[in-house]
Design an enzyme around this catalytic site. Structure first.
Site, PDB file in Angstrom:
ATOM      1  N   THR A 106      -8.775  31.302 -33.669  1.00 25.94           N
ATOM      2  CA  THR A 106      -8.510  30.039 -34.374  1.00 25.94           C
ATOM      3  C   THR A 106      -9.259  28.866 -33.763  1.00 25.94           C
ATOM      4  OG1 THR A 106      -6.543  29.641 -33.023  1.00 25.94           O
ATOM      5  CG2 THR A 106      -6.224  30.817 -35.101  1.00 25.94           C
ATOM      6  N   ALA A 107      -9.899  29.075 -32.613  1.00 21.09           N
ATOM      7  CA  ALA A 107     -10.761  28.086 -31.945  1.00 21.09           C
ATOM      8  C   ALA A 107     -10.007  26.911 -31.340  1.00 21.09           C
ATOM      9  CB  ALA A 107     -11.850  27.559 -32.898  1.00 21.09           C
ATOM     10  N   GLY A 108      -8.692  26.957 -31.325  1.00 21.33           N
ATOM     11  CA  GLY A 108      -7.926  25.847 -30.746  1.00 21.33           C
ATOM     12  C   GLY A 108      -8.191  25.690 -29.261  1.00 21.33           C
ATOM     13  N   ARG A 133      -0.182  28.409 -20.449  1.00 18.29           N
ATOM     14  CA  ARG A 133       0.456  28.498 -21.765  1.00 18.29           C
ATOM     15  C   ARG A 133       1.969  28.393 -21.644  1.00 18.29           C
ATOM     16  NH1 ARG A 133      -2.871  30.406 -25.885  1.00 18.29           N
ATOM     17  NH2 ARG A 133      -4.794  31.429 -25.237  1.00 18.29           N
ATOM     18  N   ASP A 179     -10.997  30.963 -19.292  1.00 17.50           N
ATOM     19  CA  ASP A 179      -9.758  31.333 -18.604  1.00 17.50           C
ATOM     20  C   ASP A 179     -10.106  32.242 -17.432  1.00 17.50           C
ATOM     21  OD1 ASP A 179     -10.136  33.975 -19.658  1.00 17.50           O
ATOM     22  OD2 ASP A 179      -9.129  33.344 -21.490  1.00 17.50           O
ATOM     23  N   LYS A 229      -6.082  27.619 -17.750  1.00 18.20           N
ATOM     24  CA  LYS A 229      -5.138  27.127 -18.759  1.00 18.20           C
ATOM     25  C   LYS A 229      -3.754  27.707 -18.516  1.00 18.20           C
ATOM     26  CE  LYS A 229      -6.583  30.685 -22.084  1.00 18.20           C
ATOM     27  NZ  LYS A 229      -7.339  30.947 -23.300  1.00 18.20           N
TER      28      LYS A 229
END
EC number: 2.7.6.1
Length: 339
Positions: free
Chosen positions: A235-237, A206, A181, A204
């Site tokens: 969470t590695a998403g 959001r 990012d 990115k």
């Protein structure tokens, strides 16, 4: 510089393997047995934390090794109570060694009526008796300014640079460092400078917290081995999606270097099933068994750099010298044999 105090290490329950590794290395470096101070950190039946130190620490230079990782609140309270116990036992100085500083993501007010919890935690540490903080890769460097005491912020990028030169020997010209990012560009640029690689960015957008609607790659990653660099993987998403976007844009391989492997919820499963060839994290947070078992997750130790930093603080010598390859390489030579 001669000193009248001895460095003594004490640890909570957050990351005992790291504390023991630091203890062993300090014994090696000093040539004396440097065991962790004998203490117990227990809980009453209602979860209340109790600390008792069994050794004399009067006039000693105390270092508490305790990341505030999951469970963050319990580990933070352990740190505060240990500090209070040492202060009331007349320790000469108390340094909190916090490899992972929790609540660092709450470093500003992003909306109305929200807290700045990182500042609150800083105040609590100072009130508990902590006189110096040693940490690694704060989520935002300006958090150092939340403290009215000295803060030494170590960086994982020099260690990652050693790892990259070893793992990608002969492929250095193909590497591309990628920031996941815009906010992480400075961190990614630091590694890119150390390994002399170009820099790219995944921008990115959001729609709401925890969900990424769209990703755009800024830079040409065609036929490149991409190294995604970030400070935290939760969470590695986002990380797994960024890896897929880079491959879709023509990248040859995707690897990731993350300072703190929070790896909560479905993170390990996502990483295992992702297109990433490898994810490298430090042991600032004690890895769980699923993390240790994951075929594409690798852990690099922080005990060498933390041990040397503790000794430098005790001796009154430079901590920032550890950011230089000529200083850091010798303490990692058993892991990375550099030509």
């Amino acid at each position: 510089m001669p000193t009248l105090t001895e460095p003594k290490l004490i640890a909570g329950n957050a990351n005992q393997p790291l504390a023991n590794a630091i203890s062993r290395r300090m014994s090696l470096y000093r040539g004396v047995d440097q065991q962790l101070v004998d203490a117990r950190v227990e809980r009453f039946n209602d979860g209340e934390i109790f600390v008792e130190v069994f050794e004399n620490v009067r006039g000693e230079d105390m270092f508490i090794i305790q990341p505030t990782s999951n469970p963050a609140n319990d580990n933070l309270m352990e740190l505060l109570i240990i500090a209070d116990a040492l202060r009331r036992s007349s320790a000469a100085r108390i340094t909190a060694v916090i490899p992972y500083f929790g609540y660092a993501r709450q470093d500003r007010r992003t909306k109305a009526r929200t807290p700045i919890s990182a500042k609150l935690v800083a105040n609590m540490l100072v009130e508990a008796g902590v006189e110096r903080v040693l940490t690694m890769d704060l989520h935002a460097a300006q958090i150092q300014g939340f403290f009215d005491i000295p803060v030494d912020n170590l960086y994982a990028s020099p260690i990652f640079a050693l790892d990259v030169r070893t793992q990608f020997k002969g492929q250095m010209d193909e590497l591309m460092v990628v920031s996941p990012d815009v906010g992480g560009v400075a961190r990614a640029r630091e590694l890119a400078k150390r390994i002399n690689a170009p820099l790219s960015i995944v921008d990115k957008r959001r729609e709401k917290a925890g969900e990424v609607a769209e990703m755009t790659v800024i830079g040409d990653v065609q036929d490149k081995i991409c190294l995604i660099v970030d400070d935290i993987c939760d969470t590695a998403g986002t990380l797994c999606k960024a890896a897929q976007v880079l491959l879709d844009k023509g990248a040859k391989e995707v690897h990731a270097y993350i300072s703190h492997g929070v790896l909560s919820g479905p993170a390990v499963e996502r990483i295992t099933n992702s297109v990433m060839k490898s994810l490298v994290v430090t042991d600032s947070i004690q890895p769980t068994q699923p993390v240790l078992n994951a075929p594409n997750i690798r852990i690099v130790p922080t005990a060498p750099i933390f041990t040397q930093a503790i000794l430098n603080i005790w001796n009154g010598t430079s901590v920032s010298s550890l950011f230089e390859d000529k200083t850091l390489t010798p303490i990692y030579e058993s892991l990375y044999h550099m030509d």
